[in-house]
Design a protein around this motif. Structure first.
Motif, mmCIF file in Angstrom:
data_model
loop_
_atom_site.group_PDB
_atom_site.id
_atom_site.type_symbol
_atom_site.label_atom_id
_atom_site.label_comp_id
_atom_site.label_asym_id
_atom_site.label_seq_id
_atom_site.Cartn_x
_atom_site.Cartn_y
_atom_site.Cartn_z
ATOM 1 N N GLN A 1 61.629 59.273 22.363
ATOM 2 C CA GLN A 1 62.704 58.729 23.206
ATOM 3 C C GLN A 1 63.953 59.571 23.054
ATOM 4 N N PRO A 2 64.771 59.731 24.068
ATOM 5 C CA PRO A 2 64.575 59.165 25.398
ATOM 6 C C PRO A 2 63.566 59.977 26.218
ATOM 7 N N GLU A 3 62.826 59.258 27.062
ATOM 8 C CA GLU A 3 61.981 59.940 28.038
ATOM 9 C C GLU A 3 62.870 60.353 29.211
ATOM 10 N N VAL A 4 62.559 61.490 29.816
ATOM 11 C CA VAL A 4 63.421 62.013 30.888
ATOM 12 C C VAL A 4 62.596 62.164 32.161
ATOM 13 N N PHE A 5 62.675 61.138 33.010
ATOM 14 C CA PHE A 5 61.977 61.150 34.298
ATOM 15 C C PHE A 5 63.040 61.261 35.390
ATOM 16 N N ILE A 6 63.213 62.431 35.955
ATOM 17 C CA ILE A 6 64.256 62.630 36.960
ATOM 18 C C ILE A 6 63.620 62.555 38.351
ATOM 19 N N GLY A 7 63.841 61.447 39.035
ATOM 20 C CA GLY A 7 63.323 61.292 40.403
ATOM 21 C C GLY A 7 64.386 61.723 41.417
ATOM 22 N N PHE B 1 72.995 62.613 31.116
ATOM 23 C CA PHE B 1 71.797 62.073 30.448
ATOM 24 C C PHE B 1 71.068 63.171 29.680
ATOM 25 N N LEU B 2 70.954 64.361 30.291
ATOM 26 C CA LEU B 2 70.314 65.493 29.597
ATOM 27 C C LEU B 2 71.092 65.847 28.326
ATOM 28 N N GLY B 3 72.401 65.785 28.417
ATOM 29 C CA GLY B 3 73.235 66.076 27.245
ATOM 30 C C GLY B 3 72.963 65.098 26.109
ATOM 31 N N LYS B 4 72.820 63.817 26.447
ATOM 32 C CA LYS B 4 72.525 62.794 25.422
ATOM 33 C C LYS B 4 71.148 63.029 24.827
ATOM 34 N N MET B 5 70.178 63.331 25.685
ATOM 35 C CA MET B 5 68.830 63.607 25.204
ATOM 36 C C MET B 5 68.851 64.790 24.229
ATOM 37 N N LEU B 6 69.627 65.812 24.581
ATOM 38 C CA LEU B 6 69.689 67.018 23.736
ATOM 39 C C LEU B 6 70.270 66.711 22.361
ATOM 40 N N THR C 1 70.038 63.978 20.685
ATOM 41 C CA THR C 1 68.961 63.334 19.922
ATOM 42 C C THR C 1 67.899 64.359 19.546
ATOM 43 N N PHE C 2 67.543 65.220 20.504
ATOM 44 C CA PHE C 2 66.454 66.171 20.258
ATOM 45 C C PHE C 2 66.825 67.181 19.178
ATOM 46 N N LEU C 3 68.067 67.653 19.176
ATOM 47 C CA LEU C 3 68.443 68.677 18.190
ATOM 48 C C LEU C 3 68.383 68.113 16.767
ATOM 49 N N VAL C 4 68.765 66.861 16.596
ATOM 50 C CA VAL C 4 68.657 66.220 15.280
ATOM 51 C C VAL C 4 67.181 66.077 14.899
ATOM 52 N N PHE C 5 66.394 65.592 15.843
ATOM 53 C CA PHE C 5 64.946 65.423 15.631
ATOM 54 C C PHE C 5 64.295 66.763 15.280
ATOM 55 N N ALA C 6 64.611 67.801 16.047
ATOM 56 C CA ALA C 6 63.964 69.107 15.850
ATOM 57 C C ALA C 6 64.335 69.697 14.493
ATOM 58 N N ALA C 7 65.575 69.517 14.080
ATOM 59 C CA ALA C 7 66.001 70.039 12.778
ATOM 60 C C ALA C 7 65.245 69.343 11.657
ATOM 61 N N LYS D 1 55.314 72.485 15.918
ATOM 62 C CA LYS D 1 56.567 72.744 16.642
ATOM 63 C C LYS D 1 57.154 71.446 17.187
ATOM 64 N N PRO D 2 58.463 71.201 16.966
ATOM 65 C CA PRO D 2 59.096 70.065 17.627
ATOM 66 C C PRO D 2 59.284 70.359 19.115
ATOM 67 N N ALA D 3 59.098 69.354 19.950
ATOM 68 C CA ALA D 3 59.201 69.575 21.402
ATOM 69 C C ALA D 3 59.680 68.322 22.122
ATOM 70 N N ALA D 4 60.323 68.553 23.253
ATOM 71 C CA ALA D 4 60.712 67.469 24.162
ATOM 72 C C ALA D 4 60.139 67.786 25.534
ATOM 73 N N ILE D 5 59.919 66.729 26.306
ATOM 74 C CA ILE D 5 59.408 66.881 27.671
ATOM 75 C C ILE D 5 60.416 66.271 28.637
ATOM 76 N N ILE D 6 60.734 67.021 29.692
ATOM 77 C CA ILE D 6 61.520 66.468 30.786
ATOM 78 C C ILE D 6 60.792 66.803 32.088
ATOM 79 N N GLY D 7 61.128 66.112 33.166
ATOM 80 C CA GLY D 7 60.451 66.423 34.418
ATOM 81 C C GLY D 7 61.254 65.960 35.623
ATOM 82 N N VAL D 8 61.134 66.721 36.701
ATOM 83 C CA VAL D 8 61.820 66.394 37.960
ATOM 84 C C VAL D 8 60.809 66.343 39.093
ATOM 85 N N SER D 9 60.878 65.280 39.897
ATOM 86 C CA SER D 9 60.059 65.216 41.112
ATOM 87 C C SER D 9 60.923 64.738 42.266
ATOM 88 N N GLY D 10 60.362 64.819 43.460
ATOM 89 C CA GLY D 10 61.094 64.348 44.625
ATOM 90 C C GLY D 10 61.036 62.838 44.769
#
Ligand SMILES: Cc1cc2nc3c(=O)[nH]c(=O)nc-3n(C[C@H](O)[C@H](O)[C@H](O)COP(=O)(O)O)c2cc1C
Length: 181
Positions: free
Chosen positions: A138-144, A163-168, A170-176, A103-112
């Motif tokens: 890439q891109p890695e998504v570290f949301i502080g 930034f999430l839109g740009k990542m998406l 890239t990800f949709l092309v990669f996943a396809a 399965k193709p996958a991306a990781i994003i994350g949010v912390s304080g």
């Protein structure tokens, strides 16, 4: 493309789950994302397996992963690693036959804080890699600074939305490209 979102946080007001909802709104019309429920899974225990059958919530999650063309993980870090509810869900899904394979996958994350879940995302990458998940590098998504970027269960920071839109894109092309079956 049908994407399954998996949040590492069970919190009702979770920033990470809110980030998945932001992704839902950013997707092009012919794509959709549903968010998996992982809070009702029992703790991983091989005694609960019967002839390759699993408890009902586990069967549901496994079917959702199998049916997805791609996955997006959105997760906090807990004590510099993968939150237990997310690791538990991954462990159930990994049981034979591992439903993550290919399965193709991306990781994003949010912390304080400033690190934006980097210390949680790297052990997650290690675990998912072993399970033959095809991870976007890439891109890695570290949301502080989540406290300044989310309000009322919604992502409100325009820079992060962009930034999430740009990542998406890239990800949709990669996943396809890597999608199997
Ligand atoms: C058990 C536990 C451990 C945590 N450990 C970390 C940590 O190592 N690093 C960090 O930045 N935040 C840590 N946090 C704080 C979470 O990142 C914070 O609660 C964040 O809001 C979680 O994301 P959520 O809004 O999606 O629930 C921890 C929280 C909990 C409950």
């Amino acid at each position: 493309m049908h994407i399954l979102g998996i949040s590492g946080s069970l919190r009702k007001e979770s920033w990470n789950t809110a980030a998945l909802r932001a992704v839902q709104e950013l997707l092009p019309p012919d794509h959709n994302l549903t968010i998996a429920e992982i809070g009702d899974l029992p703790l991983i225990n091989q005694d609960l397996e019967r002839d390759g059958k699993f408890p009902a919530p586990v069967e549901r999650l496994r079917a959702e992963i199998l049916a997805a063309d791609a996955l997006i993980f959105a997760t906090p870090e807990y004590n510099a690693s993968i939150p237990a509810p997310l690791k538990n869900a991954i462990d159930w899904a990994s049981r034979p036959a591992n439903v993550f394979a290919g399965k193709p996958a991306a990781i994003i994350g949010v912390s304080g804080g400033l690190l934006g879940t980097a210390r949680g995302q790297y052990p997650l990458r290690q675990t998912l890699g072993v399970l033959n998940v095809q991870l976007l590098g890439q891109p890695e998504v570290f949301i502080g600074g989540g406290g300044q970027k989310f309000a009322g269960g919604k992502l409100t920071d325009q820079g992060t939305i962009d930034f999430l839109g740009k990542m998406l894109q890239t990800f949709l092309v990669f996943a396809a490209r890597v999608k199997i079956g």
